[in-house]
Design a protein around this motif. Structure first.
Motif, mmCIF file in Angstrom:
data_model
loop_
_atom_site.group_PDB
_atom_site.id
_atom_site.type_symbol
_atom_site.label_atom_id
_atom_site.label_comp_id
_atom_site.label_asym_id
_atom_site.label_seq_id
_atom_site.Cartn_x
_atom_site.Cartn_y
_atom_site.Cartn_z
ATOM 1 N N THR A 98 52.539 45.126 35.027
ATOM 2 C CA THR A 98 51.822 44.376 33.994
ATOM 3 C C THR A 98 50.584 43.661 34.525
ATOM 4 N N ASN A 99 50.510 43.424 35.828
ATOM 5 C CA ASN A 99 49.446 42.580 36.376
ATOM 6 C C ASN A 99 48.056 43.148 36.129
ATOM 7 N N ILE A 100 47.929 44.477 36.168
ATOM 8 C CA ILE A 100 46.616 45.090 36.028
ATOM 9 C C ILE A 100 46.049 44.913 34.624
ATOM 10 N N THR A 101 46.925 44.637 33.639
ATOM 11 C CA THR A 101 46.452 44.500 32.253
ATOM 12 C C THR A 101 45.747 43.173 31.991
ATOM 13 N N LYS A 102 45.697 42.294 32.986
ATOM 14 C CA LYS A 102 44.993 41.022 32.791
ATOM 15 C C LYS A 102 43.492 41.228 32.642
ATOM 16 N N TYR A 103 42.987 42.411 33.026
ATOM 17 C CA TYR A 103 41.564 42.684 32.897
ATOM 18 C C TYR A 103 41.181 43.154 31.498
ATOM 19 N N LEU A 104 42.181 43.386 30.632
ATOM 20 C CA LEU A 104 41.876 43.768 29.260
ATOM 21 C C LEU A 104 41.346 42.567 28.482
ATOM 22 N N SER A 277 24.061 35.594 52.173
ATOM 23 C CA SER A 277 24.233 37.043 52.124
ATOM 24 C C SER A 277 25.660 37.440 52.474
ATOM 25 N N VAL A 278 26.256 36.744 53.448
ATOM 26 C CA VAL A 278 27.632 37.034 53.848
ATOM 27 C C VAL A 278 28.600 36.692 52.719
ATOM 28 N N ILE A 279 28.355 35.564 52.046
ATOM 29 C CA ILE A 279 29.224 35.175 50.933
ATOM 30 C C ILE A 279 29.123 36.184 49.800
ATOM 31 N N LEU A 280 27.898 36.608 49.467
ATOM 32 C CA LEU A 280 27.712 37.592 48.402
ATOM 33 C C LEU A 280 28.429 38.897 48.728
ATOM 34 N N GLY A 281 28.252 39.365 49.960
ATOM 35 C CA GLY A 281 28.920 40.595 50.362
ATOM 36 C C GLY A 281 30.433 40.454 50.342
ATOM 37 N N SER A 282 30.923 39.289 50.747
ATOM 38 C CA SER A 282 32.367 39.070 50.825
ATOM 39 C C SER A 282 33.016 39.008 49.452
ATOM 40 N N VAL A 283 32.384 38.294 48.506
ATOM 41 C CA VAL A 283 32.996 38.193 47.173
ATOM 42 C C VAL A 283 32.990 39.552 46.477
ATOM 43 N N ALA A 284 31.944 40.352 46.712
ATOM 44 C CA ALA A 284 31.905 41.688 46.111
ATOM 45 C C ALA A 284 32.989 42.580 46.711
ATOM 46 N N LEU A 285 33.110 42.557 48.035
ATOM 47 C CA LEU A 285 34.135 43.361 48.700
ATOM 48 C C LEU A 285 35.537 42.896 48.323
ATOM 49 N N TYR A 286 35.724 41.575 48.243
ATOM 50 C CA TYR A 286 37.069 41.080 47.942
ATOM 51 C C TYR A 286 37.459 41.397 46.502
ATOM 52 N N ARG A 287 36.519 41.378 45.572
ATOM 53 C CA ARG A 287 36.831 41.780 44.201
ATOM 54 C C ARG A 287 37.303 43.228 44.175
ATOM 55 N N LEU A 288 36.618 44.085 44.942
ATOM 56 C CA LEU A 288 37.015 45.493 45.022
ATOM 57 C C LEU A 288 38.398 45.634 45.646
ATOM 58 N N ILE A 289 38.637 44.908 46.740
ATOM 59 C CA ILE A 289 39.930 44.980 47.425
ATOM 60 C C ILE A 289 41.047 44.457 46.535
ATOM 61 N N SER A 290 40.802 43.348 45.844
ATOM 62 C CA SER A 290 41.814 42.762 44.987
ATOM 63 C C SER A 290 42.197 43.701 43.851
ATOM 64 N N THR A 291 41.193 44.288 43.212
ATOM 65 C CA THR A 291 41.465 45.225 42.117
ATOM 66 C C THR A 291 42.178 46.469 42.624
ATOM 67 N N LEU A 295 45.805 47.980 41.523
ATOM 68 C CA LEU A 295 45.998 49.359 41.083
ATOM 69 C C LEU A 295 47.063 50.062 41.924
ATOM 70 N N ILE A 296 47.029 49.852 43.220
ATOM 71 C CA ILE A 296 48.037 50.455 44.097
ATOM 72 C C ILE A 296 49.423 49.909 43.755
ATOM 73 N N GLY A 297 49.505 48.594 43.544
ATOM 74 C CA GLY A 297 50.780 47.989 43.191
ATOM 75 C C GLY A 297 51.338 48.555 41.897
ATOM 76 N N ALA A 298 50.486 48.690 40.872
ATOM 77 C CA ALA A 298 50.933 49.251 39.595
ATOM 78 C C ALA A 298 51.357 50.706 39.768
ATOM 79 N N GLY A 299 50.577 51.461 40.535
ATOM 80 C CA GLY A 299 50.926 52.860 40.772
ATOM 81 C C GLY A 299 52.251 53.008 41.500
ATOM 82 N N LEU A 300 52.480 52.178 42.501
ATOM 83 C CA LEU A 300 53.751 52.220 43.227
ATOM 84 C C LEU A 300 54.921 51.872 42.326
#
Length: 309
Positions: A98-104, A277-291, A295-300
Protein backbone atom coordinates in the motif's frame (compact mmCIF):
# COMPACT_ATOMS: atom_id res chain seq x y z
CA UNK A 1 -32.49 34.18 11.28
CA UNK A 2 -29.46 33.10 13.26
CA UNK A 3 -27.53 30.04 12.11
CA UNK A 4 -27.14 27.12 14.48
CA UNK A 5 -23.62 26.01 15.53
CA UNK A 6 -24.04 22.87 13.39
CA UNK A 7 -24.90 24.95 10.33
CA UNK A 8 -21.94 27.25 10.99
CA UNK A 9 -19.54 24.30 11.30
CA UNK A 10 -21.00 22.75 8.15
CA UNK A 11 -20.50 25.99 6.25
CA UNK A 12 -16.88 26.26 7.39
CA UNK A 13 -16.22 22.66 6.32
CA UNK A 14 -17.73 23.29 2.89
CA UNK A 15 -15.64 26.42 2.46
CA UNK A 16 -12.45 24.63 3.42
CA UNK A 17 -13.31 21.74 1.12
CA UNK A 18 -13.67 24.15 -1.83
CA UNK A 19 -10.38 25.86 -1.01
CA UNK A 20 -8.40 22.65 -0.34
CA UNK A 21 -7.57 21.77 -3.99
CA UNK A 22 -6.26 25.29 -4.63
CA UNK A 23 -4.22 25.21 -1.41
CA UNK A 24 -2.55 21.99 -2.52
CA UNK A 25 -1.60 23.47 -5.87
CA UNK A 26 -0.34 26.61 -4.11
CA UNK A 27 1.95 24.57 -1.84
CA UNK A 28 3.24 22.43 -4.71
CA UNK A 29 3.75 25.43 -6.99
CA UNK A 30 5.62 27.45 -4.35
CA UNK A 31 7.99 24.61 -3.46
CA UNK A 32 8.71 23.73 -7.08
CA UNK A 33 9.34 27.40 -7.90
CA UNK A 34 11.82 27.64 -5.00
CA UNK A 35 13.65 24.49 -6.11
CA UNK A 36 13.72 25.61 -9.76
CA UNK A 37 15.11 29.02 -8.76
CA UNK A 38 17.92 27.49 -6.68
CA UNK A 39 18.68 24.94 -9.40
CA UNK A 40 18.87 27.65 -12.06
CA UNK A 41 21.20 29.72 -9.87
CA UNK A 42 23.57 26.81 -9.21
CA UNK A 43 23.20 24.85 -12.46
CA UNK A 44 26.84 25.31 -13.48
CA UNK A 45 27.95 23.78 -10.16
CA UNK A 46 25.44 20.93 -10.40
CA UNK A 47 26.77 19.98 -13.84
CA UNK A 48 30.21 19.40 -12.34
CA UNK A 49 28.99 16.85 -9.78
CA UNK A 50 30.39 13.35 -10.16
CA UNK A 51 29.46 10.12 -8.40
CA UNK A 52 32.74 8.36 -7.64
CA UNK A 53 31.42 5.97 -4.99
CA UNK A 54 28.39 4.17 -6.36
CA UNK A 55 28.50 1.73 -3.43
CA UNK A 56 27.17 4.52 -1.20
CA UNK A 57 24.06 4.75 -3.37
CA UNK A 58 23.64 0.98 -3.29
CA UNK A 59 23.84 1.02 0.50
CA UNK A 60 21.39 3.93 0.62
CA UNK A 61 18.89 1.92 -1.44
CA UNK A 62 19.30 -1.09 0.85
CA UNK A 63 18.92 0.93 4.06
CA UNK A 64 15.87 2.80 2.70
CA UNK A 65 14.20 -0.48 1.71
CA UNK A 66 14.98 -1.85 5.18
CA UNK A 67 13.35 1.27 6.68
CA UNK A 68 10.08 0.57 4.85
CA UNK A 69 10.12 -3.10 5.89
CA UNK A 70 10.81 -2.04 9.47
CA UNK A 71 7.98 0.49 9.66
CA UNK A 72 5.58 -2.12 8.29
CA UNK A 73 6.56 -4.28 11.24
CA UNK A 74 6.01 -1.31 13.57
CA UNK A 75 2.51 -0.83 12.13
CA UNK A 76 1.83 -4.36 13.31
CA UNK A 77 2.96 -3.31 16.80
CA UNK A 78 0.44 -0.46 16.69
CA UNK A 79 -2.37 -2.84 15.75
CA UNK A 80 -1.40 -5.24 18.54
CA UNK A 81 -1.35 -2.30 20.98
CA UNK A 82 -4.98 -1.79 19.93
CA UNK A 83 -5.76 -5.43 20.74
CA UNK A 84 -5.66 -6.76 17.16
CA UNK A 85 -3.86 -10.03 16.26
CA UNK A 86 -1.68 -8.68 13.44
CA UNK A 87 1.29 -10.87 12.53
CA UNK A 88 4.59 -9.29 11.55
CA UNK A 89 4.53 -10.97 8.12
CA UNK A 90 1.01 -9.75 7.34
CA UNK A 91 1.62 -6.17 8.48
CA UNK A 92 4.88 -5.87 6.53
CA UNK A 93 3.39 -7.23 3.29
CA UNK A 94 0.29 -5.02 3.52
CA UNK A 95 2.40 -1.97 4.35
CA UNK A 96 4.78 -2.51 1.42
CA UNK A 97 1.93 -3.09 -1.05
CA UNK A 98 0.00 0.00 0.00
CA UNK A 99 2.90 2.40 0.62
CA UNK A 100 3.50 3.20 -3.04
CA UNK A 101 -0.09 4.49 -3.42
CA UNK A 102 0.72 7.56 -1.31
CA UNK A 103 1.89 9.23 -4.53
CA UNK A 104 -1.64 9.13 -5.97
CA UNK A 105 -3.65 12.38 -5.85
CA UNK A 106 -5.25 12.86 -2.46
CA UNK A 107 -2.36 11.38 -0.47
CA UNK A 108 -4.72 9.08 1.47
CA UNK A 109 -4.85 5.92 -0.60
CA UNK A 110 -2.08 4.15 1.36
CA UNK A 111 -4.14 4.67 4.53
CA UNK A 112 -7.31 3.50 2.79
CA UNK A 113 -5.53 0.38 1.52
CA UNK A 114 -4.33 -0.54 5.01
CA UNK A 115 -7.75 0.01 6.56
CA UNK A 116 -9.34 -2.12 3.83
CA UNK A 117 -6.76 -4.91 4.28
CA UNK A 118 -7.28 -4.87 8.05
CA UNK A 119 -11.07 -5.12 7.60
CA UNK A 120 -10.61 -8.05 5.21
CA UNK A 121 -8.47 -9.71 7.87
CA UNK A 122 -11.37 -9.45 10.30
CA UNK A 123 -10.28 -6.41 12.29
CA UNK A 124 -12.77 -3.71 13.33
CA UNK A 125 -12.86 -0.61 11.17
CA UNK A 126 -12.33 1.57 14.25
CA UNK A 127 -9.09 -0.24 15.15
CA UNK A 128 -7.77 -0.11 11.59
CA UNK A 129 -8.60 3.60 11.29
CA UNK A 130 -7.03 4.44 14.63
CA UNK A 131 -3.85 2.56 13.65
CA UNK A 132 -3.35 4.68 10.52
CA UNK A 133 -4.01 7.83 12.55
CA UNK A 134 -1.55 6.84 15.26
CA UNK A 135 1.23 5.94 12.83
CA UNK A 136 1.90 9.44 11.40
CA UNK A 137 1.59 10.96 14.87
CA UNK A 138 4.28 8.61 16.18
CA UNK A 139 6.39 9.27 13.10
CA UNK A 140 6.09 13.01 13.73
CA UNK A 141 7.17 12.57 17.35
CA UNK A 142 10.12 10.44 16.24
CA UNK A 143 11.22 13.02 13.68
CA UNK A 144 11.01 15.83 16.26
CA UNK A 145 13.08 13.81 18.75
CA UNK A 146 15.82 13.20 16.17
CA UNK A 147 15.67 16.85 15.03
CA UNK A 148 16.75 17.85 18.55
CA UNK A 149 20.22 16.45 17.74
CA UNK A 150 20.95 19.93 16.43
CA UNK A 151 19.72 22.04 19.34
CA UNK A 152 20.78 25.29 17.68
CA UNK A 153 17.86 25.13 15.24
CA UNK A 154 14.65 26.43 16.86
CA UNK A 155 14.92 23.95 19.72
CA UNK A 156 12.25 25.75 21.73
CA UNK A 157 9.65 25.41 18.96
CA UNK A 158 10.70 21.81 18.36
CA UNK A 159 10.28 20.96 22.05
CA UNK A 160 6.85 22.58 22.10
CA UNK A 161 5.70 20.67 19.01
CA UNK A 162 7.12 17.45 20.45
CA UNK A 163 5.29 17.97 23.75
CA UNK A 164 2.00 18.55 21.88
CA UNK A 165 2.40 15.39 19.77
CA UNK A 166 3.47 13.23 22.74
CA UNK A 167 0.47 14.50 24.69
CA UNK A 168 -1.86 13.81 21.74
CA UNK A 169 -0.98 10.08 21.73
CA UNK A 170 -1.45 9.72 25.48
CA UNK A 171 -4.32 7.25 26.10
CA UNK A 172 -6.37 9.69 28.19
CA UNK A 173 -6.20 12.35 25.46
CA UNK A 174 -6.42 10.09 22.42
CA UNK A 175 -9.29 8.00 23.77
CA UNK A 176 -11.18 11.17 24.67
CA UNK A 177 -10.76 12.51 21.14
CA UNK A 178 -11.90 9.19 19.67
CA UNK A 179 -15.01 9.17 21.86
CA UNK A 180 -15.77 12.79 20.94
CA UNK A 181 -15.42 12.01 17.23
CA UNK A 182 -17.70 9.01 17.66
CA UNK A 183 -20.38 11.10 19.38
CA UNK A 184 -20.18 13.82 16.72
CA UNK A 185 -20.82 11.17 14.07
CA UNK A 186 -23.90 10.12 15.99
CA UNK A 187 -23.04 6.45 16.35
CA UNK A 188 -25.45 4.24 18.22
CA UNK A 189 -24.64 3.35 21.79
CA UNK A 190 -24.33 -0.42 21.35
CA UNK A 191 -21.38 -2.71 21.92
CA UNK A 192 -20.65 -3.17 18.22
CA UNK A 193 -20.22 0.58 17.77
CA UNK A 194 -17.96 1.24 20.76
CA UNK A 195 -14.80 2.87 19.33
CA UNK A 196 -11.46 1.16 19.73
CA UNK A 197 -9.26 2.62 22.47
CA UNK A 198 -5.62 2.33 23.41
CA UNK A 199 -4.93 0.95 26.89
CA UNK A 200 -1.37 2.13 27.49
CA UNK A 201 1.10 4.67 26.16
CA UNK A 202 2.58 3.40 22.84
CA UNK A 203 6.22 3.50 23.92
CA UNK A 204 7.29 0.50 21.82
CA UNK A 205 5.75 1.80 18.55
CA UNK A 206 7.31 5.21 19.28
CA UNK A 207 10.75 3.61 19.64
CA UNK A 208 10.06 1.71 16.44
CA UNK A 209 9.28 4.90 14.53
CA UNK A 210 12.46 6.50 15.89
CA UNK A 211 14.27 3.56 14.32
CA UNK A 212 12.40 4.16 11.04
CA UNK A 213 13.30 7.86 10.81
CA UNK A 214 16.88 7.05 11.81
CA UNK A 215 17.17 4.51 8.97
CA UNK A 216 15.74 7.05 6.53
CA UNK A 217 18.27 9.62 7.76
CA UNK A 218 21.10 7.13 7.29
CA UNK A 219 19.89 6.53 3.74
CA UNK A 220 20.04 10.26 3.01
CA UNK A 221 23.46 10.58 4.63
CA UNK A 222 24.79 7.75 2.45
CA UNK A 223 23.46 9.58 -0.61
CA UNK A 224 25.32 12.71 0.45
CA UNK A 225 28.48 10.67 0.92
CA UNK A 226 28.28 9.55 -2.70
CA UNK A 227 28.72 13.15 -3.82
CA UNK A 228 30.92 14.57 -1.07
CA UNK A 229 32.43 13.06 2.10
CA UNK A 230 30.63 14.41 5.16
CA UNK A 231 32.74 14.90 8.32
CA UNK A 232 31.50 13.21 11.48
CA UNK A 233 30.91 16.54 13.21
CA UNK A 234 28.20 17.39 10.63
CA UNK A 235 26.23 14.16 11.08
CA UNK A 236 23.88 15.63 13.75
CA UNK A 237 23.20 18.66 11.52
CA UNK A 238 22.34 16.44 8.57
CA UNK A 239 20.12 14.15 10.65
CA UNK A 240 18.33 17.11 12.22
CA UNK A 241 17.73 18.84 8.89
CA UNK A 242 16.58 15.61 7.26
CA UNK A 243 14.13 14.90 10.09
CA UNK A 244 12.55 18.36 9.90
CA UNK A 245 12.34 18.23 6.10
CA UNK A 246 10.87 14.73 6.14
CA UNK A 247 8.36 15.76 8.82
CA UNK A 248 7.17 18.79 6.84
CA UNK A 249 6.80 16.59 3.79
CA UNK A 250 4.66 14.28 5.93
CA UNK A 251 2.32 16.86 7.42
CA UNK A 252 1.95 19.58 4.76
CA UNK A 253 -1.03 18.88 2.47
CA UNK A 254 -0.78 18.96 -1.28
CA UNK A 255 2.55 17.13 -1.50
CA UNK A 256 2.02 13.40 -2.14
CA UNK A 257 4.97 11.57 -0.61
CA UNK A 258 6.37 14.95 0.48
CA UNK A 259 7.45 15.75 -3.09
CA UNK A 260 8.75 19.31 -3.30
CA UNK A 261 8.33 20.12 0.38
CA UNK A 262 11.07 17.73 1.50
CA UNK A 263 13.49 18.94 -1.16
CA UNK A 264 12.86 22.65 -0.58
CA UNK A 265 13.18 22.34 3.21
CA UNK A 266 16.39 20.31 2.98
CA UNK A 267 17.95 22.91 0.70
CA UNK A 268 16.93 25.75 3.03
CA UNK A 269 18.25 24.04 6.19
CA UNK A 270 21.54 22.69 4.84
CA UNK A 271 22.42 25.56 2.51
CA UNK A 272 24.70 27.21 5.08
CA UNK A 273 26.49 23.95 5.95
CA UNK A 274 27.08 22.23 2.60
CA UNK A 275 27.60 23.36 -1.02
CA UNK A 276 24.23 24.06 -2.63
CA UNK A 277 25.10 21.95 -5.65
CA UNK A 278 25.75 18.93 -3.42
CA UNK A 279 22.43 19.41 -1.63
CA UNK A 280 20.55 19.71 -4.93
CA UNK A 281 22.19 16.58 -6.29
CA UNK A 282 21.56 14.69 -3.06
CA UNK A 283 17.85 15.49 -2.74
CA UNK A 284 17.30 14.52 -6.38
CA UNK A 285 19.19 11.24 -5.98
CA UNK A 286 17.51 10.46 -2.66
CA UNK A 287 14.03 11.03 -4.12
CA UNK A 288 14.91 8.53 -6.85
CA UNK A 289 16.34 6.04 -4.34
CA UNK A 290 13.37 6.40 -2.00
CA UNK A 291 10.83 5.84 -4.77
CA UNK A 292 12.82 2.91 -6.15
CA UNK A 293 12.96 1.33 -2.67
CA UNK A 294 9.17 1.66 -2.37
CA UNK A 295 8.68 0.09 -5.81
CA UNK A 296 11.00 -2.79 -4.95
CA UNK A 297 9.24 -3.28 -1.63
CA UNK A 298 5.81 -3.37 -3.29
CA UNK A 299 7.08 -5.74 -5.97
CA UNK A 300 8.57 -8.10 -3.40
CA UNK A 301 5.37 -8.09 -1.35
CA UNK A 302 3.21 -8.94 -4.39
CA UNK A 303 5.69 -11.64 -5.48
CA UNK A 304 5.65 -13.27 -2.02
CA UNK A 305 1.84 -13.25 -1.98
CA UNK A 306 1.63 -14.79 -5.45
CA UNK A 307 4.32 -17.38 -4.69
CA UNK A 308 2.46 -18.56 -1.59
CA UNK A 309 -1.04 -18.40 -3.12
Amino acid sequence: MHSSPQQLISGIKQGLARFKPYFRWLILGATLFFIATVLHRHWDEVKTLRIDNWQWLGMSLGVTLLAHIWTGWVWGWILRALGQPASARWSVLVYLKTNITKYLPGNIWHFYGRVLAAKQAGMPTSAATLSVLLEPLLMAAAALIIALLNVSQNWGLQLLCLAVVLMAVHPSVLNGLVQLASRLKGKAEDRSQVPTQISRYPWLPLLGEIGFVTLRGIGFLLTLQALQPIPLVQFPIVFSAFSIAWLLGLVIPGAPGGIGVFEATTIALLNSHLPTSVILGSVALYRLISTLAELIGAGLAYWIDRAEA
